[in-house]
Design an enzyme around this catalytic site. Structure first.
Site, PDB file in Angstrom:
ATOM      1  N   GLU A 102       0.831  -1.226   0.056  1.00  0.00           N
ATOM      2  CA  GLU A 102       0.458  -0.198  -0.222  1.00  0.00           C
ATOM      3  C   GLU A 102       0.826   1.170   0.242  1.00  0.00           C
ATOM      4  O   GLU A 102       1.679   1.538   0.333  1.00  0.00           O
ATOM      5  CB  GLU A 102      -0.749  -0.592   1.359  1.00  0.00           C
ATOM      6  CG  GLU A 102      -2.246  -0.380   0.916  1.00  0.00           C
ATOM      7  CD  GLU A 102      -2.881   0.625   0.368  1.00  0.00           C
ATOM      8  OE1 GLU A 102      -2.825   1.894  -0.832  1.00  0.00           O
ATOM      9  OE2 GLU A 102      -3.975   0.028   0.383  1.00  0.00           O
ATOM     10  N   ASP A 103       0.460   2.303  -0.849  1.00  0.00           N
ATOM     11  CA  ASP A 103       0.730   3.802  -0.143  1.00  0.00           C
ATOM     12  C   ASP A 103       1.157   4.189   0.610  1.00  0.00           C
ATOM     13  O   ASP A 103       2.243   4.239   1.011  1.00  0.00           O
ATOM     14  CB  ASP A 103       0.656   4.644  -1.436  1.00  0.00           C
ATOM     15  CG  ASP A 103      -0.954   4.775  -1.345  1.00  0.00           C
ATOM     16  OD1 ASP A 103      -1.705   4.135  -0.696  1.00  0.00           O
ATOM     17  OD2 ASP A 103      -1.618   5.587  -2.139  1.00  0.00           O
ATOM     18  N   ASP A 106      -3.723   5.347   6.599  1.00  0.00           N
ATOM     19  CA  ASP A 106      -4.177   6.719   7.511  1.00  0.00           C
ATOM     20  C   ASP A 106      -5.711   5.998   8.270  1.00  0.00           C
ATOM     21  O   ASP A 106      -5.155   5.562   9.433  1.00  0.00           O
ATOM     22  CB  ASP A 106      -4.819   7.541   5.990  1.00  0.00           C
ATOM     23  CG  ASP A 106      -5.767   8.532   6.812  1.00  0.00           C
ATOM     24  OD1 ASP A 106      -4.955   9.067   7.909  1.00  0.00           O
ATOM     25  OD2 ASP A 106      -6.388   9.079   6.315  1.00  0.00           O
ATOM     26  N   ARG A 168       1.343  12.760  -8.158  1.00  0.00           N
ATOM     27  CA  ARG A 168       1.537  11.214  -8.497  1.00  0.00           C
ATOM     28  C   ARG A 168       3.012  11.014  -8.697  1.00  0.00           C
ATOM     29  O   ARG A 168       3.985  10.341  -8.462  1.00  0.00           O
ATOM     30  CB  ARG A 168       1.020  10.191  -9.110  1.00  0.00           C
ATOM     31  CG  ARG A 168      -0.364  10.293  -8.432  1.00  0.00           C
ATOM     32  CD  ARG A 168      -0.861   8.594  -8.875  1.00  0.00           C
ATOM     33  NE  ARG A 168      -2.811   8.792  -8.596  1.00  0.00           N
ATOM     34  CZ  ARG A 168      -3.235   8.398  -7.308  1.00  0.00           C
ATOM     35  NH1 ARG A 168      -2.627   8.247  -6.555  1.00  0.00           N
ATOM     36  NH2 ARG A 168      -4.626   8.539  -7.469  1.00  0.00           N
TER      37      ARG A 168
END
Ligand code: IMP
Ligand code: MG
Length: 183
Positions: A102-103, A106, A168
């Site tokens: 995953e980036d 949160d 991005r």
């Protein structure tokens, strides 16, 4: 320090590309040690994870596979609300070790959802590798095994992460510059 303007908002450099590469190398080192002989399947969650996934995989030197999935959100019936569905998964993952790439984690809503779907498909062992982790925003209990960089609750862009579709492609990670963003 440099800054960029995205959709009229000023962002300043927060994490340089060399710091990112160092953190990614640390995660790769752990994975190489922990998952040796497990032949893991890395599942990169698009779009945000594309840069992290590419850099991580260049440093992973154990036998492994990589594939790419998306989490598609759509409105369910009024009783079920928003439904998130994992799409693009073509591999037989029953009994395997899967590393979700995953980036950012949160609140953890996304990762918990992906976790549940993989469990339901019979995955034996799930690990999470995320470039960024916001522990102060995290509300779930799914273990975040490999977090390359831990950050406060700031909004960031770059290195795969976007602000309304833009940013991005930035090599470094930027944070919203509140001082210079008084509009
Ligand atoms: P979560 O489901 O609340 O954990 O959020 C996960 C998703 O929200 C990520 O995959 C990102 O797409 C997005 N997101 C959360 N924080 C940020 C941020 O600081 N910048 C850009 N996108 C973010
Ligand atoms: Mg994401």
């Amino acid at each position: 320090m440099s800054s960029v303007v995205i959709h009229g908002h000023t962002f300043k450099t927060k994490i340089s590309s060399s710091e990112i590469q160092k953190a990614v190398a640390e995660v790769a080192k752990l994975i190489n040690k922990d998952l040796k002989d497990k032949k893991p399947l890395f599942l990169a969650v698009l779009n945000g994870s594309f840069m992290f996934a590419a850099d991580l995989m260049k440093k992973v030197n154990i036998e492994c596979e990589i594939s790419f999935v998306k989490v598609a959100s759509y409105e369910g019936t009024s009783s079920t609300g928003k439904i998130k569905q994992l799409i693009g998964l073509n591999e037989d993952i029953k009994g395997r070790t899967v590393v979700i790439v995953e980036d950012i984690v949160d609140t953890g809503n996304t990762i918990e959802n992906v976790w549940d779907q993989l469990k339901a498909l019979g995955v034996a062992d799930i690990k999470i590798a995320t470039l960024l982790f916001k522990p102060n925003a995290y509300t779930k209990t799914v273990p975040i095994e490999y977090a390359a960089i831990v950050i406060p609750n700031d909004f960031i862009v770059g290195y795969g992460l976007d602000y309304k579709g833009l940013g991005r492609n930035l090599e470094d990670i930027y944070v919203l510059d509140y001082e210079n963003d008084k509009k």
